[in-house]
Design a protein around this motif. Structure first.
Motif, mmCIF file in Angstrom:
data_model
loop_
_atom_site.group_PDB
_atom_site.id
_atom_site.type_symbol
_atom_site.label_atom_id
_atom_site.label_comp_id
_atom_site.label_asym_id
_atom_site.label_seq_id
_atom_site.Cartn_x
_atom_site.Cartn_y
_atom_site.Cartn_z
ATOM 1 N N THR A 248 92.617 115.230 -8.312
ATOM 2 C CA THR A 248 93.513 116.907 -8.888
ATOM 3 C C THR A 248 93.488 117.955 -8.614
ATOM 4 O O THR A 248 93.285 118.062 -7.828
ATOM 5 N N ASP A 249 94.159 119.139 -9.300
ATOM 6 C CA ASP A 249 94.025 120.214 -8.521
ATOM 7 C C ASP A 249 93.271 120.773 -9.265
ATOM 8 O O ASP A 249 92.762 121.976 -8.221
ATOM 9 N N THR A 250 92.333 120.665 -10.008
ATOM 10 C CA THR A 250 91.628 121.757 -10.891
ATOM 11 C C THR A 250 90.174 120.933 -10.484
ATOM 12 O O THR A 250 89.990 119.690 -10.929
ATOM 13 N N PRO A 251 89.051 121.632 -9.898
ATOM 14 C CA PRO A 251 87.770 120.538 -8.853
ATOM 15 C C PRO A 251 86.834 120.659 -11.034
ATOM 16 O O PRO A 251 87.409 121.970 -11.370
ATOM 17 N N MET A 252 86.070 119.836 -11.146
ATOM 18 C CA MET A 252 85.558 119.754 -11.893
ATOM 19 C C MET A 252 83.685 120.811 -11.713
ATOM 20 O O MET A 252 83.573 120.205 -10.034
ATOM 21 N N PRO A 253 82.711 122.452 -11.920
ATOM 22 C CA PRO A 253 83.177 121.658 -13.547
ATOM 23 C C PRO A 253 84.557 122.719 -13.712
ATOM 24 O O PRO A 253 84.435 123.268 -12.694
ATOM 25 N N TYR A 254 84.772 122.721 -14.612
ATOM 26 C CA TYR A 254 85.729 123.833 -15.323
ATOM 27 C C TYR A 254 85.934 124.072 -16.350
ATOM 28 O O TYR A 254 85.894 123.647 -17.098
ATOM 29 N N ILE A 255 85.922 125.317 -16.765
ATOM 30 C CA ILE A 255 86.152 126.287 -17.735
ATOM 31 C C ILE A 255 87.823 126.134 -18.571
ATOM 32 O O ILE A 255 88.679 126.592 -18.230
ATOM 33 N N LEU A 256 87.611 125.163 -20.196
ATOM 34 C CA LEU A 256 89.071 125.139 -20.055
ATOM 35 C C LEU A 256 89.017 126.164 -21.449
ATOM 36 O O LEU A 256 87.732 125.833 -22.805
ATOM 37 N N GLU A 257 90.050 127.380 -21.553
ATOM 38 C CA GLU A 257 89.382 128.195 -22.197
ATOM 39 C C GLU A 257 90.450 127.601 -23.400
ATOM 40 O O GLU A 257 91.035 126.815 -23.495
ATOM 41 N N PRO A 258 90.764 128.546 -24.649
ATOM 42 C CA PRO A 258 90.691 127.847 -26.063
ATOM 43 C C PRO A 258 92.898 127.938 -26.072
ATOM 44 O O PRO A 258 93.116 128.920 -25.648
ATOM 45 N N HIS A 259 93.000 126.722 -26.685
ATOM 46 C CA HIS A 259 94.403 126.491 -26.579
ATOM 47 C C HIS A 259 95.268 126.461 -25.180
ATOM 48 O O HIS A 259 96.332 126.571 -24.754
ATOM 49 N N GLN A 260 94.262 125.778 -24.467
ATOM 50 C CA GLN A 260 94.677 125.127 -22.960
ATOM 51 C C GLN A 260 94.376 123.379 -22.838
ATOM 52 O O GLN A 260 93.921 123.450 -23.503
ATOM 53 N N GLU A 261 95.166 122.922 -21.653
ATOM 54 C CA GLU A 261 95.215 122.034 -21.621
ATOM 55 C C GLU A 261 94.804 121.224 -19.801
ATOM 56 O O GLU A 261 94.991 122.045 -19.369
ATOM 57 N N GLY A 262 94.305 120.204 -19.917
ATOM 58 C CA GLY A 262 93.268 120.087 -17.963
ATOM 59 C C GLY A 262 93.883 118.766 -18.161
ATOM 60 O O GLY A 262 93.888 117.809 -19.137
ATOM 61 N N THR A 263 94.249 118.520 -16.880
ATOM 62 C CA THR A 263 94.392 117.295 -16.885
ATOM 63 C C THR A 263 94.050 116.498 -15.212
ATOM 64 O O THR A 263 94.289 117.540 -14.240
ATOM 65 N N TRP A 264 93.109 115.323 -14.901
ATOM 66 C CA TRP A 264 92.290 114.919 -14.585
ATOM 67 C C TRP A 264 92.716 113.148 -14.576
ATOM 68 O O TRP A 264 93.324 112.679 -14.723
ATOM 69 N N ALA A 265 92.903 113.149 -13.048
ATOM 70 C CA ALA A 265 93.502 111.696 -12.719
ATOM 71 C C ALA A 265 91.963 110.695 -12.159
ATOM 72 O O ALA A 265 92.262 111.391 -11.520
ATOM 73 N N MET A 266 92.180 109.759 -11.493
ATOM 74 C CA MET A 266 90.970 108.572 -10.718
ATOM 75 C C MET A 266 92.197 107.224 -10.691
ATOM 76 O O MET A 266 92.765 107.334 -11.016
ATOM 77 N N PRO A 267 92.229 106.981 -9.566
ATOM 78 C CA PRO A 267 93.162 105.954 -8.746
ATOM 79 C C PRO A 267 92.256 104.745 -9.824
ATOM 80 O O PRO A 267 91.386 104.233 -10.649
ATOM 81 N N PHE A 268 94.000 104.179 -10.205
ATOM 82 C CA PHE A 268 93.187 102.354 -11.267
ATOM 83 C C PHE A 268 92.999 102.244 -10.606
ATOM 84 O O PHE A 268 91.772 101.055 -11.073
ATOM 85 N N GLU A 269 92.576 101.252 -8.814
ATOM 86 C CA GLU A 269 91.230 100.569 -8.472
ATOM 87 C C GLU A 269 90.206 101.173 -8.761
ATOM 88 O O GLU A 269 89.820 99.574 -9.031
ATOM 89 N N TYR A 270 89.631 101.903 -9.301
ATOM 90 C CA TYR A 270 88.161 102.315 -9.881
ATOM 91 C C TYR A 270 88.035 101.702 -11.114
ATOM 92 O O TYR A 270 86.604 100.883 -11.710
ATOM 93 N N VAL A 271 89.069 101.369 -12.187
ATOM 94 C CA VAL A 271 89.238 101.065 -13.540
ATOM 95 C C VAL A 271 89.028 99.695 -12.930
ATOM 96 O O VAL A 271 88.097 99.113 -14.031
ATOM 97 N N GLU A 272 89.890 98.852 -12.509
ATOM 98 C CA GLU A 272 90.209 97.674 -12.251
ATOM 99 C C GLU A 272 88.822 97.301 -11.581
ATOM 100 O O GLU A 272 88.288 96.152 -12.173
ATOM 101 N N ASP A 273 88.076 98.104 -10.785
ATOM 102 C CA ASP A 273 86.557 97.993 -10.562
ATOM 103 C C ASP A 273 85.082 97.743 -11.682
ATOM 104 O O ASP A 273 84.727 96.597 -11.155
#
Length: 185
Positions: free
Chosen positions: A110-135
């Motif tokens: 992601t380009d947006t590190p956590m912690p993050y303040i999500l303002e009203p009527h905004q979206e945020g997108t984060w992703a993790m490598p799918f290999e973590y999901v498999e593990d």
């Protein structure tokens, strides 16, 4: 008799006022919605599709890779439909048994590190490598070998509340990861 009628009318107005105050409190605060998607990163872009639209996970990932999107990811998309901002502390995936995996900022895509303040009527997108999901899915399968658990994305907001995605990703693990044939929750 007149004082009884006035007391009843005052009671009705006070109940209506308290109800309105509770409704305003619930409607004016942050209202967070979490969506879980599968996707891939490549060529400087992130491509994703909601998990409920995926029929065959391996086929979807093969299609992404054929188009030059080489790093497979699980995407967590968060939107705030409320009237107040909210601080998001972290994100990850969990199973109904209470076990979860939290993504540490160095491993998040992601380009947006956590912690993050999500303002009203905004979206945020984060992703993790799918290999973590498999593990994580393998760990759950080894812990509970006779059960298949749907994986669900979540975000923690300030104050300790965990908001989960409505969609889940039921997985079966074989030599290659395969989405379980069945319904989504």
């Amino acid at each position: 008799m007149t004082s009884l009628i006035i007391s009843i009318i005052a009671l009705c107005f006070s109940i209506a006022n308290v109800t309105w105050q509770i409704a305003r409190f619930l409607l004016e605060g942050p209202r967070i919605r979490v969506r879980m998607k599968v996707g891939a990163v490549g060529r400087g872009n992130l491509i994703s599709v909601p998990v409920e639209n995926v029929k065959d996970l391996n086929e979807t990932f093969a299609s992404f890779e054929s188009q030059g999107f080489s790093q497979l990811v699980l995407v967590v998309e968060v939107s705030n439909h409320g009237r107040l901002g909210v601080q998001l502390l972290d994100f990850g995936i969990d199973v109904p048994k209470g076990v979860s995996i939290k993504v540490v900022n160095d491993n998040a895509i992601t380009d947006t590190p956590m912690p993050y303040i999500l303002e009203p009527h905004q979206e945020g997108t984060w992703a993790m490598p799918f290999e973590y999901v498999e593990d994580f899915a393998r760990t759950c399968q080894e812990t509970w070998p006779r059960e298949t658990h749907p994986l669900r994305a979540y975000v923690h907001r300030a104050g300790g509340k965990k908001i989960r995605a409505a969609q889940s990703l039921p997985l079966e693990l074989t030599d290659s990861l395969v989405m379980k044939k069945g319904e989504y929750f």
